[in-house]
Write a protein that holds these residues in place. Structure first.
Motif, PDB file in Angstrom:
ATOM      1  N   LYS A  17      -1.017  -9.541   6.361  1.00 26.86           N
ATOM      2  CA  LYS A  17      -0.980  -8.251   5.684  1.00 26.86           C
ATOM      3  C   LYS A  17      -1.816  -7.178   6.348  1.00 26.86           C
ATOM      4  N   SER A  18      -2.692  -7.534   7.295  1.00 24.50           N
ATOM      5  CA  SER A  18      -3.585  -6.528   7.861  1.00 24.50           C
ATOM      6  C   SER A  18      -4.070  -6.965   9.239  1.00 24.50           C
ATOM      7  N   ARG A  19      -4.591  -6.016   9.996  1.00 27.52           N
ATOM      8  CA  ARG A  19      -5.135  -6.303  11.313  1.00 27.52           C
ATOM      9  C   ARG A  19      -6.337  -7.255  11.237  1.00 27.52           C
ATOM     10  N   PRO A  20      -7.301  -7.073  10.316  1.00 29.79           N
ATOM     11  CA  PRO A  20      -8.401  -8.035  10.252  1.00 29.79           C
ATOM     12  C   PRO A  20      -7.927  -9.468  10.005  1.00 29.79           C
ATOM     13  N   MET A  21      -6.904  -9.631   9.168  1.00 36.69           N
ATOM     14  CA  MET A  21      -6.358 -10.963   8.915  1.00 36.69           C
ATOM     15  C   MET A  21      -5.709 -11.524  10.181  1.00 36.69           C
ATOM     16  N   ALA A  22      -5.006 -10.656  10.907  1.00 33.83           N
ATOM     17  CA  ALA A  22      -4.386 -11.084  12.163  1.00 33.83           C
ATOM     18  C   ALA A  22      -5.437 -11.530  13.166  1.00 33.83           C
ATOM     19  N   SER A  38       2.408  -6.974   8.464  1.00 34.57           N
ATOM     20  CA  SER A  38       3.337  -6.234   7.609  1.00 34.57           C
ATOM     21  C   SER A  38       2.871  -6.270   6.156  1.00 34.57           C
ATOM     22  N   PRO A  39       2.259  -5.182   5.658  1.00 34.80           N
ATOM     23  CA  PRO A  39       1.939  -5.116   4.235  1.00 34.80           C
ATOM     24  C   PRO A  39       3.195  -5.255   3.384  1.00 34.80           C
ATOM     25  N   SER A  40       3.034  -5.762   2.173  1.00 32.36           N
ATOM     26  CA  SER A  40       4.195  -6.066   1.339  1.00 32.36           C
ATOM     27  C   SER A  40       5.029  -4.842   1.005  1.00 32.36           C
ATOM     28  N   GLY A  41       4.406  -3.688   0.888  1.00 34.38           N
ATOM     29  CA  GLY A  41       5.150  -2.468   0.649  1.00 34.38           C
ATOM     30  C   GLY A  41       5.310  -2.120  -0.815  1.00 34.38           C
ATOM     31  N   ALA A  42       5.636  -0.842  -1.063  1.00 36.58           N
ATOM     32  CA  ALA A  42       5.783  -0.309  -2.416  1.00 36.58           C
ATOM     33  C   ALA A  42       7.235   0.065  -2.676  1.00 36.58           C
ATOM     34  N   ASN A  43       7.580   0.121  -3.943  1.00 40.66           N
ATOM     35  CA  ASN A  43       8.961   0.354  -4.366  1.00 40.66           C
ATOM     36  C   ASN A  43       9.176   1.832  -4.708  1.00 40.66           C
ATOM     37  N   PRO A  44       9.911   2.580  -3.866  1.00 39.30           N
ATOM     38  CA  PRO A  44      10.101   4.013  -4.125  1.00 39.30           C
ATOM     39  C   PRO A  44      10.953   4.307  -5.351  1.00 39.30           C
ATOM     40  N   GLU A  45      11.716   3.327  -5.831  1.00 37.58           N
ATOM     41  CA  GLU A  45      12.515   3.553  -7.030  1.00 37.58           C
ATOM     42  C   GLU A  45      11.643   3.639  -8.279  1.00 37.58           C
ATOM     43  N   LEU A  46      10.469   3.023  -8.228  1.00 35.83           N
ATOM     44  CA  LEU A  46       9.554   3.041  -9.368  1.00 35.83           C
ATOM     45  C   LEU A  46       8.424   4.049  -9.192  1.00 35.83           C
ATOM     46  N   PHE A  47       7.854   4.085  -8.004  1.00 41.29           N
ATOM     47  CA  PHE A  47       6.611   4.825  -7.807  1.00 41.29           C
ATOM     48  C   PHE A  47       6.889   6.174  -7.155  1.00 41.29           C
ATOM     49  N   HIS A  48       6.859   7.206  -7.998  1.00 43.26           N
ATOM     50  CA  HIS A  48       7.144   8.564  -7.540  1.00 43.26           C
ATOM     51  C   HIS A  48       6.726   9.537  -8.641  1.00 43.26           C
ATOM     52  N   GLY A  49       6.644  10.787  -8.297  1.00 40.83           N
ATOM     53  CA  GLY A  49       6.531  11.834  -9.315  1.00 40.83           C
ATOM     54  C   GLY A  49       5.149  12.201  -9.784  1.00 40.83           C
ATOM     55  N   SER A  50       4.076  11.693  -9.167  1.00 43.56           N
ATOM     56  CA  SER A  50       2.733  12.111  -9.582  1.00 43.56           C
ATOM     57  C   SER A  50       2.469  13.541  -9.125  1.00 43.56           C
ATOM     58  N   VAL A  51       1.800  14.304  -9.989  1.00 41.18           N
ATOM     59  CA  VAL A  51       1.415  15.681  -9.669  1.00 41.18           C
ATOM     60  C   VAL A  51      -0.071  15.805  -9.987  1.00 41.18           C
ATOM     61  N   PRO A  52      -0.933  15.309  -9.095  1.00 40.34           N
ATOM     62  CA  PRO A  52      -2.354  15.182  -9.432  1.00 40.34           C
ATOM     63  C   PRO A  52      -3.058  16.485  -9.795  1.00 40.34           C
ATOM     64  N   ASP A  53      -2.632  17.603  -9.214  1.00 39.08           N
ATOM     65  CA  ASP A  53      -3.323  18.855  -9.537  1.00 39.08           C
ATOM     66  C   ASP A  53      -2.970  19.370 -10.924  1.00 39.08           C
ATOM     67  N   GLN A  54      -1.935  18.804 -11.550  1.00 40.04           N
ATOM     68  CA  GLN A  54      -1.583  19.186 -12.907  1.00 40.04           C
ATOM     69  C   GLN A  54      -2.012  18.148 -13.941  1.00 40.04           C
ATOM     70  N   HIS A 174     -12.325  -1.734   3.609  1.00 34.89           N
ATOM     71  CA  HIS A 174     -12.264  -3.190   3.412  1.00 34.89           C
ATOM     72  C   HIS A 174     -10.899  -3.699   3.837  1.00 34.89           C
ATOM     73  N   ALA A 175     -10.896  -4.777   4.627  1.00 36.02           N
ATOM     74  CA  ALA A 175      -9.655  -5.456   5.022  1.00 36.02           C
ATOM     75  C   ALA A 175      -8.646  -4.444   5.550  1.00 36.02           C
ATOM     76  N   GLY A 176      -7.418  -4.467   5.009  1.00 32.41           N
ATOM     77  CA  GLY A 176      -6.366  -3.596   5.529  1.00 32.41           C
ATOM     78  C   GLY A 176      -6.295  -2.223   4.891  1.00 32.41           C
ATOM     79  N   ILE A 177      -7.228  -1.886   3.990  1.00 31.07           N
ATOM     80  CA  ILE A 177      -7.153  -0.598   3.299  1.00 31.07           C
ATOM     81  C   ILE A 177      -7.189   0.585   4.270  1.00 31.07           C
ATOM     82  N   PRO A 178      -8.075   0.605   5.290  1.00 31.03           N
ATOM     83  CA  PRO A 178      -8.064   1.754   6.207  1.00 31.03           C
ATOM     84  C   PRO A 178      -6.782   1.898   7.015  1.00 31.03           C
ATOM     85  N   GLU A 179      -5.952   0.854   7.051  1.00 28.40           N
ATOM     86  CA  GLU A 179      -4.670   0.954   7.747  1.00 28.40           C
ATOM     87  C   GLU A 179      -3.635   1.703   6.915  1.00 28.40           C
TER      88      GLU A 179
END
Length: 251
Positions: A17-22, A38-54, A174-179
């Protein structure tokens, strides 16, 4: 280590999942040309539409209440944020999704810090509900770190889901987060265990909605282009084809 070395000597392909693990597995004998990061990845059909400044100054944490996810560190950082801001507006809140062995301790810590009205423990939630919660938040927070027993992250999927939604991320180096979270571009990263720095990063999102929107938009576009489920499945498929081709050629 001995068991890993024996396993890696037999493996025709390795997915991490990350370079440090590799790097860890290469040191134990994995062949670099047979290793896929290869990180597992996120699902664009579910995760969308955030408007943080509002959104209200609401911070969201999603993950099991275990040591490597740093829920207690996140709570203490949030406490420092509240202490720094005092009684003036904006008044931030922290919503925490998940269950696990540290949940009771986290709830007790929130009470000890007199944050019962600011921190909301929502328990385990289905993905669809998590996606809705992300559309109601200013930013995503997670203080991942190496646990006392040595356990650590790969590349947390919730971090990718938050960015795909359009949320800025406050997390640790930490781990793969900076990637997957670029410091200053799609989020704000701090060192493991630095709760003061995490509180300061939280404050930047709470006090500057425009910054939250800018970071969130960059993260959304980057995850869409590199870290969706489709990207992960394509990469795994390509590795499987390569392995099969090598096996065929060796016959």
């Amino acid at each position: 280590r001995g068991r890993y070395r024996r396993l890696l000597a037999l493996a025709t392909g390795v997915i991490v999942k990350s370079r440090p693990m590799a790097d860890t597995l290469i040191a134990l004998g994995a062949s670099p040309d047979r290793l896929l990061i290869s990180p597992s990845g996120a699902n664009p059909e579910l995760f969308h539409g955030s408007v943080p400044d509002q959104a209200p100054p609401r911070l969201l944490a999603v993950g099991r209440f275990v040591a490597k996810k740093g829920p207690l560190q996140t709570i203490r950082a949030f406490s420092e944020l509240c202490r720094t801001l005092g009684s003036e507006d904006p008044q931030p809140s922290l919503w925490m999704v998940g269950d696990g062995p540290l949940l009771r301790q986290a709830q007790e810590l929130a009470r000890a810090l007199s944050l019962q009205k600011r921190i909301h423990f929502l328990g385990a939630c289905p993905q669809g509900q998590v996606a809705e919660l992300m559309r109601e938040a200013r930013g995503f927070v997670q203080h991942s770190l190496v646990a006392p027993d040595g356990d650590s992250e790969g590349s947390p999927v919730a971090v990718m889901e938050a960015q795909l939604s359009g949320l800025p991320v406050v997390a640790t180096r930490h781990a793969g987060i900076p990637e997957v979270v670029l410091d200053g571009q799609s989020g704000l990263l701090v060192e493991e265990g630095d709760e003061i720095a995490m509180a300061q990063a939280m404050a930047r999102l709470v006090l500057d909605p425009a910054l939250a929107a800018l970071l969130g938009d960059f993260g959304r576009r980057r995850v869409q282009s590199q870290f969706t489920i489709e990207h992960h499945l394509l990469q795994v498929s390509q590795l499987l084809h390569q392995v099969m081709q090598r096996q065929t050629e060796s016959l």
